[in-house]
Design a protein around this motif. Structure first.
Motif, mmCIF file in Angstrom:
data_model
loop_
_atom_site.group_PDB
_atom_site.id
_atom_site.type_symbol
_atom_site.label_atom_id
_atom_site.label_comp_id
_atom_site.label_asym_id
_atom_site.label_seq_id
_atom_site.Cartn_x
_atom_site.Cartn_y
_atom_site.Cartn_z
ATOM 1 N N VAL A 57 0.201 -79.349 -96.921
ATOM 2 C CA VAL A 57 1.520 -79.198 -97.558
ATOM 3 C C VAL A 57 1.504 -78.045 -98.546
ATOM 4 O O VAL A 57 2.417 -77.207 -98.571
ATOM 5 N N VAL A 58 0.454 -77.986 -99.370
ATOM 6 C CA VAL A 58 0.362 -76.920 -100.376
ATOM 7 C C VAL A 58 0.276 -75.554 -99.698
ATOM 8 O O VAL A 58 0.970 -74.607 -100.088
ATOM 9 N N VAL A 59 -0.552 -75.441 -98.680
ATOM 10 C CA VAL A 59 -0.711 -74.158 -97.987
ATOM 11 C C VAL A 59 0.594 -73.753 -97.309
ATOM 12 O O VAL A 59 0.974 -72.573 -97.318
ATOM 13 N N THR A 60 1.310 -74.702 -96.732
ATOM 14 C CA THR A 60 2.582 -74.387 -96.077
ATOM 15 C C THR A 60 3.611 -73.894 -97.084
ATOM 16 O O THR A 60 4.295 -72.883 -96.858
ATOM 17 N N VAL A 61 3.713 -74.579 -98.206
ATOM 18 C CA VAL A 61 4.686 -74.175 -99.234
ATOM 19 C C VAL A 61 4.303 -72.826 -99.841
ATOM 20 O O VAL A 61 5.149 -71.931 -99.986
ATOM 21 N N VAL A 62 3.026 -72.674 -100.193
ATOM 22 C CA VAL A 62 2.584 -71.414 -100.797
ATOM 23 C C VAL A 62 2.721 -70.260 -99.792
ATOM 24 O O VAL A 62 3.134 -69.153 -100.151
ATOM 25 N N GLY A 63 2.395 -70.511 -98.528
ATOM 26 C CA GLY A 63 2.514 -69.466 -97.512
ATOM 27 C C GLY A 63 3.942 -69.003 -97.337
ATOM 28 O O GLY A 63 4.221 -67.799 -97.288
ATOM 29 N N ALA A 64 4.867 -69.951 -97.253
ATOM 30 C CA ALA A 64 6.278 -69.567 -97.092
ATOM 31 C C ALA A 64 6.791 -68.852 -98.338
ATOM 32 O O ALA A 64 7.506 -67.840 -98.243
ATOM 33 N N ALA A 65 6.419 -69.361 -99.516
ATOM 34 C CA ALA A 65 6.903 -68.756 -100.761
ATOM 35 C C ALA A 65 6.355 -67.343 -100.947
ATOM 36 O O ALA A 65 7.090 -66.425 -101.347
ATOM 37 N N THR A 66 5.068 -67.162 -100.663
ATOM 38 C CA THR A 66 4.495 -65.825 -100.861
ATOM 39 C C THR A 66 5.006 -64.837 -99.822
ATOM 40 O O THR A 66 5.210 -63.664 -100.133
ATOM 41 N N LEU A 67 5.219 -65.306 -98.610
ATOM 42 C CA LEU A 67 5.722 -64.396 -97.578
ATOM 43 C C LEU A 67 7.155 -63.971 -97.871
ATOM 44 O O LEU A 67 7.474 -62.773 -97.901
ATOM 45 N N LEU A 68 8.024 -64.926 -98.109
ATOM 46 C CA LEU A 68 9.434 -64.596 -98.364
ATOM 47 C C LEU A 68 9.631 -63.952 -99.732
ATOM 48 O O LEU A 68 10.315 -62.927 -99.864
ATOM 49 N N GLY A 69 9.028 -64.567 -100.754
ATOM 50 C CA GLY A 69 9.177 -64.022 -102.112
ATOM 51 C C GLY A 69 8.524 -62.671 -102.268
ATOM 52 O O GLY A 69 9.080 -61.759 -102.901
ATOM 53 N N GLY A 70 7.326 -62.511 -101.701
ATOM 54 C CA GLY A 70 6.636 -61.221 -101.800
ATOM 55 C C GLY A 70 7.376 -60.116 -101.069
ATOM 56 O O GLY A 70 7.477 -58.993 -101.561
ATOM 57 N N GLY A 71 7.904 -60.441 -99.897
ATOM 58 C CA GLY A 71 8.685 -59.437 -99.175
ATOM 59 C C GLY A 71 9.937 -59.035 -99.920
ATOM 60 O O GLY A 71 10.259 -57.848 -100.031
ATOM 61 N N ALA A 72 10.633 -60.027 -100.465
ATOM 62 C CA ALA A 72 11.858 -59.729 -101.224
ATOM 63 C C ALA A 72 11.538 -58.924 -102.475
ATOM 64 O O ALA A 72 12.232 -57.942 -102.791
ATOM 65 N N LEU A 73 10.487 -59.312 -103.202
ATOM 66 C CA LEU A 73 10.122 -58.571 -104.412
ATOM 67 C C LEU A 73 9.685 -57.144 -104.100
ATOM 68 O O LEU A 73 10.035 -56.209 -104.832
ATOM 69 N N ALA A 74 8.935 -56.969 -103.026
ATOM 70 C CA ALA A 74 8.487 -55.619 -102.674
ATOM 71 C C ALA A 74 9.672 -54.726 -102.324
ATOM 72 O O ALA A 74 9.756 -53.581 -102.765
ATOM 73 N N ILE A 75 10.604 -55.262 -101.547
ATOM 74 C CA ILE A 75 11.782 -54.462 -101.161
ATOM 75 C C ILE A 75 12.651 -54.170 -102.372
ATOM 76 O O ILE A 75 13.077 -53.026 -102.599
ATOM 77 N N LEU A 76 12.929 -55.188 -103.184
ATOM 78 C CA LEU A 76 13.764 -54.980 -104.374
ATOM 79 C C LEU A 76 13.102 -54.025 -105.362
ATOM 80 O O LEU A 76 13.760 -53.148 -105.924
ATOM 81 N N GLY A 77 11.805 -54.206 -105.596
ATOM 82 C CA GLY A 77 11.106 -53.317 -106.527
ATOM 83 C C GLY A 77 11.100 -51.877 -106.064
ATOM 84 O O GLY A 77 11.328 -50.961 -106.848
ATOM 85 N N PHE A 78 10.875 -51.670 -104.770
ATOM 86 C CA PHE A 78 10.877 -50.305 -104.238
ATOM 87 C C PHE A 78 12.256 -49.675 -104.377
ATOM 88 O O PHE A 78 12.389 -48.532 -104.830
ATOM 89 N N ASN A 79 13.296 -50.419 -103.995
ATOM 90 C CA ASN A 79 14.648 -49.861 -104.080
ATOM 91 C C ASN A 79 15.084 -49.657 -105.522
ATOM 92 O O ASN A 79 15.774 -48.683 -105.830
ATOM 93 N N TRP A 80 14.709 -50.565 -106.411
ATOM 94 C CA TRP A 80 15.071 -50.435 -107.814
ATOM 95 C C TRP A 80 14.401 -49.199 -108.406
ATOM 96 O O TRP A 80 15.005 -48.417 -109.125
ATOM 97 N N ARG A 81 13.142 -49.016 -108.088
ATOM 98 C CA ARG A 81 12.406 -47.870 -108.608
ATOM 99 C C ARG A 81 12.955 -46.561 -108.043
ATOM 100 O O ARG A 81 13.047 -45.554 -108.740
ATOM 101 N N ARG A 82 13.310 -46.578 -106.762
ATOM 102 C CA ARG A 82 13.809 -45.366 -106.118
ATOM 103 C C ARG A 82 15.222 -45.014 -106.571
ATOM 104 O O ARG A 82 15.596 -43.842 -106.625
ATOM 105 N N SER A 83 16.039 -46.013 -106.898
ATOM 106 C CA SER A 83 17.440 -45.754 -107.235
ATOM 107 C C SER A 83 17.621 -45.138 -108.612
ATOM 108 O O SER A 83 18.704 -44.658 -108.924
ATOM 109 N N VAL A 84 16.577 -45.153 -109.426
ATOM 110 C CA VAL A 84 16.703 -44.600 -110.775
ATOM 111 C C VAL A 84 16.951 -43.110 -110.716
ATOM 112 O O VAL A 84 17.848 -42.585 -111.364
ATOM 113 N N GLY A 85 16.184 -42.418 -109.929
ATOM 114 C CA GLY A 85 16.359 -40.976 -109.810
ATOM 115 C C GLY A 85 15.960 -40.253 -111.086
ATOM 116 O O GLY A 85 15.658 -40.852 -112.109
#
Length: 130
Positions: A57-85
């Protein structure tokens, strides 16, 4: 909307950088947790076990959270950093003030048709060889 100051740009770049770094680390963690979670879920769905263990159960929850959350954070962080100009450089402002915003030489799409050594349709025969 007023132009952001250099301090606001720097803060946004730092925040975007941290978001990107945390997202990449979370994606790295998910490379270890997601396969194990898939394996545990496959064993349960195949009927080899009666239910998920606490670790499953722990591995399933952590796996889903890190995959979805990490992907979202990476995309948002990259776009936020790039949009500053970058802010306008003082030299660019001086050049705009001196020469204006118009291009130095107007764009001529017919210029692509004219090549060295080929006749210009308007001038007749032309030879660029010396």
């Amino acid at each position: 909307m007023p132009e952001p100051t250099e301090q606001q740009r720097a803060r946004r770049r730092r925040t975007g950088g941290w978001m990107l770094a945390v997202g990449v680390v979370a994606l790295f963690v998910s490379t270890f947790t997601v396969p194990e979670a898939i394996h545990d879920l496959a064993r349960v769905s195949a009927g080899q076990e009666t239910g998920l263990s606490t670790r499953g159960v722990v591995v399933t929850v952590v796996g889903a959270a890190t995959l979805l959350g990490g992907g979202a954070l990476a995309i948002l962080g990259f776009n936020w950093r790039r949009s500053v100009g970058e802010g306008p450089h003082p030299e660019d402002l001086l050049l705009d003030e001196q020469f204006g915003d118009a291009p130095v030489r107007p764009y001529d799409p017919d210029e692509l048709l004219r090549r060295p050594g080929r006749p210009d349709p308007e001038d007749g025969q032309r030879d660029d060889r010396s």
